[in-house]
Write a protein that holds these residues in place. Structure first.
Motif, PDB file in Angstrom:
ATOM      1  N   ASP A 152      -9.248 -24.541  29.197  1.00 33.17           N
ATOM      2  CA  ASP A 152      -7.805 -24.491  29.450  1.00 33.17           C
ATOM      3  C   ASP A 152      -7.275 -23.100  29.074  1.00 33.17           C
ATOM      4  O   ASP A 152      -6.456 -22.529  29.796  1.00 33.17           O
ATOM      5  CB  ASP A 152      -7.104 -25.586  28.640  1.00 33.17           C
ATOM      6  N   HIS A 156      -5.519 -20.577  31.873  1.00 31.62           N
ATOM      7  CA  HIS A 156      -4.183 -19.985  31.739  1.00 31.62           C
ATOM      8  C   HIS A 156      -4.260 -18.467  31.617  1.00 31.62           C
ATOM      9  O   HIS A 156      -3.417 -17.745  32.154  1.00 31.62           O
ATOM     10  CB  HIS A 156      -3.446 -20.611  30.552  1.00 31.62           C
ATOM     11  N   HIS A 198      -2.770 -29.417  36.443  1.00 33.39           N
ATOM     12  CA  HIS A 198      -3.488 -28.216  36.899  1.00 33.39           C
ATOM     13  C   HIS A 198      -3.673 -28.249  38.416  1.00 33.39           C
ATOM     14  O   HIS A 198      -3.594 -27.230  39.089  1.00 33.39           O
ATOM     15  CB  HIS A 198      -4.859 -28.114  36.214  1.00 33.39           C
ATOM     16  N   HIS A 220       3.983 -28.487  33.762  1.00 33.03           N
ATOM     17  CA  HIS A 220       2.756 -28.627  32.957  1.00 33.03           C
ATOM     18  C   HIS A 220       3.016 -28.289  31.489  1.00 33.03           C
ATOM     19  O   HIS A 220       2.606 -29.025  30.588  1.00 33.03           O
ATOM     20  CB  HIS A 220       1.675 -27.709  33.542  1.00 33.03           C
TER      21      HIS A 220
END
Ligand SMILES: [Zn+2]
Length: 233
Positions: A152, A156, A198, A220
């Motif tokens: 993750d 990002h 996502h 999100h």
């Protein structure tokens, strides 16, 4: 983003011969301790004794000290002179609010920029990164959880990279946001729900739609905040 880069390098070149072999023990020890920190087996703020890790992981002091040094660089472990190592304390509610305010200020806008600059190569990189989180291989729940946290962070970070503002990217990377927020709770809900969000971000990137990307990223981050808030109850 030392660890992120290292794991990316390993993925990129799985047969990287001698270097990988000589590094693999420290890598394995690092991953084992990282997973314990992420899944709260090593509680935030608790002492970490090298001797007990030597016994538990059945390796010598050297790779453990090296791994702990790397985790210190990532803000997950603190070292105090003459006292030793301990796990970084849990972030405070105030810090949590500040982190999410920062994320909401920076990431939706960056996602819009990334969408405007999207191409097939970048999209493939992001899809691969998101796919890594969806794969549920391996039985060890703790390892799966810590892998998700790392993936993750990479996902990002890649979006920030494609948004083309190094200062924004560095500012977020410096916070090691994902390592801290994933330590707030060890729960499958944290990972399951994020997968759909996502996908919405990826769909906006695939459509090269800045407004949709901005909205999907904001949603999100807001949902992520709401999922983790009960950790402070
Ligand atoms: Zn995410």
């Amino acid at each position: 983003m030392q660890a992120t880069n290292a794991s990316r390098a390993r993925e990129a070149d799985p047969a990287s011969g001698r270097i990988q072999r000589s590094n693999s023990l420290v890598e394995d020890v690092y991953e084992a301790i990282f997973a314990q920190l992420m899944s709260l087996k090593i509680a935030p703020g608790s002492r970490i004794t090298v001797d007990s890790l030597v016994k538990e992981l059945e390796v010598s002091h050297t790779p453990i000290r090296e791994a702990l040094g790397r985790l210190e660089g990532e803000g997950l472990v603190l070292k105090t002179h003459l006292i030793g190592y301990r796990a970084a304390p849990q972030i405070t509610r105030r810090r949590f609010d500040e982190l999410y305010e920062l994320r909401l200020l920076l990431e939706p806008h960056a996602a819009a920029k990334a969408a405007a600059l999207m191409d097939e190569t970048k999209l493939a990189v992001l899809e691969e990164s998101a796919g890594g989180m969806a794969r549920r291989e391996g039985k060890d729940e703790r390892l799966r959880y810590s892998n998700f946290a790392r993936q993750d962070a990479i996902f990002h970070d890649r979006i920030m990279e494609f948004a083309n503002n190094d200062l924004v990217r560095e500012t977020l990377a410096f916070q090691h946001t994902h390592f801290h927020i994933f330590r707030l709770m060890f729960h499958s809900r944290v990972t399951e729900e994020a997968l759909d969000e996502h996908q919405a971000i990826l769909a906006a990137f695939a459509a090269c739609d800045p407004a949709a990307a901005e909205q999907a990223m904001r949603r999100h981050i807001e949902h992520s905040r709401d999922r983790l808030l009960p950790a402070f109850d």
